[in-house]
Design a protein around this motif. Structure first.
Motif, PDB file in Angstrom:
ATOM      1  N   ASN A   5     -17.750 -18.339  81.768  1.00  0.00           N
ATOM      2  CA  ASN A   5     -16.970 -17.592  82.740  1.00  0.00           C
ATOM      3  C   ASN A   5     -15.977 -16.700  82.012  1.00  0.00           C
ATOM      4  OD1 ASN A   5     -14.438 -17.252  84.433  1.00  0.00           O
ATOM      5  ND2 ASN A   5     -15.883 -18.024  85.958  1.00  0.00           N
ATOM      6  N   PRO A   6     -15.968 -15.385  82.300  1.00  0.00           N
ATOM      7  CA  PRO A   6     -15.095 -14.477  81.530  1.00  0.00           C
ATOM      8  C   PRO A   6     -13.615 -14.804  81.672  1.00  0.00           C
ATOM      9  CG  PRO A   6     -16.068 -13.373  83.426  1.00  0.00           C
ATOM     10  CD  PRO A   6     -16.774 -14.675  83.285  1.00  0.00           C
ATOM     11  N   VAL A   7     -13.199 -15.240  82.864  1.00  0.00           N
ATOM     12  CA  VAL A   7     -11.790 -15.592  83.062  1.00  0.00           C
ATOM     13  C   VAL A   7     -11.426 -16.805  82.224  1.00  0.00           C
ATOM     14  CG1 VAL A   7     -10.064 -16.314  84.741  1.00  0.00           C
ATOM     15  CG2 VAL A   7     -11.784 -14.604  85.373  1.00  0.00           C
ATOM     16  N   ARG A   8     -12.316 -17.796  82.208  1.00  0.00           N
ATOM     17  CA  ARG A   8     -12.064 -18.996  81.418  1.00  0.00           C
ATOM     18  C   ARG A   8     -12.048 -18.677  79.926  1.00  0.00           C
ATOM     19  NH1 ARG A   8     -16.214 -23.747  82.385  1.00  0.00           N
ATOM     20  NH2 ARG A   8     -17.596 -22.156  81.501  1.00  0.00           N
ATOM     21  N   GLU A   9     -12.978 -17.808  79.487  1.00  0.00           N
ATOM     22  CA  GLU A   9     -13.026 -17.441  78.072  1.00  0.00           C
ATOM     23  C   GLU A   9     -11.784 -16.667  77.666  1.00  0.00           C
ATOM     24  OE1 GLU A   9     -14.777 -17.791  74.406  1.00  0.00           O
ATOM     25  OE2 GLU A   9     -15.424 -18.664  76.304  1.00  0.00           O
ATOM     26  N   LEU A  10     -11.343 -15.741  78.528  1.00  0.00           N
ATOM     27  CA  LEU A  10     -10.134 -14.986  78.247  1.00  0.00           C
ATOM     28  C   LEU A  10      -8.922 -15.905  78.181  1.00  0.00           C
ATOM     29  CD1 LEU A  10      -8.733 -12.242  77.891  1.00  0.00           C
ATOM     30  CD2 LEU A  10      -8.560 -12.097  80.380  1.00  0.00           C
ATOM     31  N   ALA A  11      -8.867 -16.876  79.086  1.00  0.00           N
ATOM     32  CA  ALA A  11      -7.754 -17.828  79.080  1.00  0.00           C
ATOM     33  C   ALA A  11      -7.755 -18.664  77.803  1.00  0.00           C
ATOM     34  CB  ALA A  11      -7.835 -18.731  80.311  1.00  0.00           C
ATOM     35  N   LEU A  12      -8.958 -19.012  77.324  1.00  0.00           N
ATOM     36  CA  LEU A  12      -9.061 -19.794  76.095  1.00  0.00           C
ATOM     37  C   LEU A  12      -8.516 -19.015  74.910  1.00  0.00           C
ATOM     38  CD1 LEU A  12     -10.089 -22.149  74.358  1.00  0.00           C
ATOM     39  CD2 LEU A  12     -12.327 -21.017  74.318  1.00  0.00           C
ATOM     40  N   VAL A  13      -8.973 -17.772  74.760  1.00  0.00           N
ATOM     41  CA  VAL A  13      -8.528 -16.952  73.632  1.00  0.00           C
ATOM     42  C   VAL A  13      -7.031 -16.677  73.725  1.00  0.00           C
ATOM     43  CG1 VAL A  13      -8.783 -14.720  72.487  1.00  0.00           C
ATOM     44  CG2 VAL A  13     -10.806 -15.923  73.333  1.00  0.00           C
ATOM     45  N   ALA A  14      -6.553 -16.328  74.924  1.00  0.00           N
ATOM     46  CA  ALA A  14      -5.119 -16.064  75.107  1.00  0.00           C
ATOM     47  C   ALA A  14      -4.296 -17.314  74.844  1.00  0.00           C
ATOM     48  CB  ALA A  14      -4.866 -15.542  76.518  1.00  0.00           C
ATOM     49  N   GLY A  15      -4.791 -18.463  75.278  1.00  0.00           N
ATOM     50  CA  GLY A  15      -4.069 -19.714  75.048  1.00  0.00           C
ATOM     51  C   GLY A  15      -3.975 -20.063  73.579  1.00  0.00           C
ATOM     52  N   LEU A  16      -5.059 -19.838  72.845  1.00  0.00           N
ATOM     53  CA  LEU A  16      -5.038 -20.111  71.405  1.00  0.00           C
ATOM     54  C   LEU A  16      -4.056 -19.191  70.688  1.00  0.00           C
ATOM     55  CD1 LEU A  16      -8.863 -20.596  70.758  1.00  0.00           C
ATOM     56  CD2 LEU A  16      -7.094 -22.361  70.665  1.00  0.00           C
ATOM     57  N   LEU A  18      -1.406 -17.735  72.039  1.00  0.00           N
ATOM     58  CA  LEU A  18      -0.045 -18.135  72.416  1.00  0.00           C
ATOM     59  C   LEU A  18       0.380 -19.380  71.652  1.00  0.00           C
ATOM     60  CD1 LEU A  18       2.414 -17.683  74.236  1.00  0.00           C
ATOM     61  CD2 LEU A  18       1.276 -19.072  75.987  1.00  0.00           C
ATOM     62  N   LEU A  19      -0.533 -20.326  71.507  1.00  0.00           N
ATOM     63  CA  LEU A  19      -0.233 -21.534  70.747  1.00  0.00           C
ATOM     64  C   LEU A  19       0.111 -21.191  69.305  1.00  0.00           C
ATOM     65  CD1 LEU A  19      -0.144 -24.636  70.564  1.00  0.00           C
ATOM     66  CD2 LEU A  19      -2.593 -24.580  70.044  1.00  0.00           C
ATOM     67  N   TYR A  20      -0.632 -20.249  68.732  1.00  0.00           N
ATOM     68  CA  TYR A  20      -0.351 -19.827  67.362  1.00  0.00           C
ATOM     69  C   TYR A  20       1.037 -19.203  67.243  1.00  0.00           C
ATOM     70  CZ  TYR A  20      -0.229 -16.618  63.414  1.00  0.00           C
ATOM     71  OH  TYR A  20       0.163 -15.921  62.309  1.00  0.00           O
ATOM     72  N   LYS A  21       1.388 -18.322  68.201  1.00  0.00           N
ATOM     73  CA  LYS A  21       2.690 -17.655  68.153  1.00  0.00           C
ATOM     74  C   LYS A  21       3.820 -18.658  68.264  1.00  0.00           C
ATOM     75  CE  LYS A  21       3.466 -13.777  68.158  1.00  0.00           C
ATOM     76  NZ  LYS A  21       3.746 -12.852  67.020  1.00  0.00           N
ATOM     77  N   VAL A  22       3.687 -19.634  69.177  1.00  0.00           N
ATOM     78  CA  VAL A  22       4.735 -20.646  69.359  1.00  0.00           C
ATOM     79  C   VAL A  22       4.855 -21.508  68.105  1.00  0.00           C
ATOM     80  CG1 VAL A  22       5.415 -22.673  70.687  1.00  0.00           C
ATOM     81  CG2 VAL A  22       4.527 -20.653  71.865  1.00  0.00           C
ATOM     82  N   SER A 109      -5.800 -20.812  62.239  1.00  0.00           N
ATOM     83  CA  SER A 109      -5.258 -22.156  62.045  1.00  0.00           C
ATOM     84  C   SER A 109      -4.891 -22.385  60.583  1.00  0.00           C
ATOM     85  CB  SER A 109      -6.279 -23.201  62.501  1.00  0.00           C
ATOM     86  OG  SER A 109      -6.597 -23.048  63.865  1.00  0.00           O
ATOM     87  N   GLY A 110      -5.757 -21.924  59.684  1.00  0.00           N
ATOM     88  CA  GLY A 110      -5.441 -22.049  58.257  1.00  0.00           C
ATOM     89  C   GLY A 110      -4.211 -21.247  57.881  1.00  0.00           C
ATOM     90  N   ALA A 111      -4.086 -20.052  58.460  1.00  0.00           N
ATOM     91  CA  ALA A 111      -2.905 -19.224  58.191  1.00  0.00           C
ATOM     92  C   ALA A 111      -1.641 -19.920  58.652  1.00  0.00           C
ATOM     93  CB  ALA A 111      -3.049 -17.871  58.882  1.00  0.00           C
TER      94      ALA A 111
END
Length: 252
Positions: A5-16, A18-22, A109-111
């Protein structure tokens, strides 16, 4: 690969992301250590006889239009180019999308782990070396004053994800296409490397660290790599048996 699902995939990438930025903000605050590491990196590069960041920056300063172009490339190309590549892969090459997305996750994640282990002030902060913050002086600027910047961790120069993500984009497009000129996509990471160094945002070693992490990510995900695109090769001709040759002669 079935498209998710494109919405779910977009949410996954955006969530990852955001998690990286935090998490990256959580690695902030080690200012003294970041500057000590910066001087060590600077001295190590001189010992390795790598090209001087200062010489590249001075060459850029002689062309004001190029300074603005370099700052703009640093500010506006990094995220949009990566996002556009992922969207295009998802629409046209789903198998390459999954592989590329997972590579980006491992690389980032390595970065983040390196950011925690080795805080590093960028060369634009080493004013004693003569390096300048071209973004702040000429614009457009990405970062504010480090003392008041609450939106980013400016002491996370290594590795350079600008360079790492640019390499991922180039590899993804080259792998998913068969055009004669697809190799020109390597200009994107090449230009990105020159931009991040000349503007004072990264050291040469930051780019080498990103390339090393990326190589490790590709090695880990080697089993997910899609089959190579056949570049204009004609299918092999099948050998014709004696009966087929006789039939051809009879109909000639």
């Amino acid at each position: 690969m079935n498209r998710r699902n494109p919405v779910r995939e977009l949410a996954l990438v955006a969530g990852l992301f955001l998690l990286y930025k935090v998490a990256r903000l959580g690695a902030d605050g080690h200012v003294a250590e970041a500057f000590a590491n910066a001087h060590d990196v600077w001295n190590l590069e001189r010992w390795m006889r790598l090209p001087g960041e200062l010489a590249l920056q001075h060459a850029l300063l002689g062309q004001p239009a190029l300074v603005t172009a370099a700052n703009s490339y640093y500010a506006y190309v990094h995220f949009p180019a990566t996002a556009a590549c992922l969207i295009w892969l998802w629409l046209r090459h789903p198998a390459h999308y999954r592989w590329t997305r997972n590579v980006l996750v491992l690389l980032t994640s390595g970065a983040l782990a390196v950011h925690f282990l080795m805080p590093l002030a960028p060369p634009r902060m080493l004013t004693a070396t003569g390096m300048l913050d071209l973004g702040r002086l000429y614009g457009p600027a990405v970062y504010g004053a480090p003392e008041t910047d609450q939106l980013s961790n400016q002491y996370a120069a290594m590795p350079s994800l600008h360079v790492g993500w640019a390499l991922v984009v180039a590899v993804a497009v080259i792998s998913a296409t068969s055009g004669r000129w697809r190799g020109l996509w390597l200009l994107h990471p090449a230009v990105t490397l020159l931009v991040v160094v000349a503007t004072g945002n990264h050291y040469w070693l930051d780019a080498l660290a990103a390339a090393a992490l990326l190589a490790a990510a590709y090695a880990v995900l080697r089993s997910q790599q899609p089959a190579a695109v056949d570049v204009g090769r004609a299918p092999p001709r099948q050998r014709r048996g004696p009966s087929e040759k006789l039939a051809d002669q009879a109909t000639a």
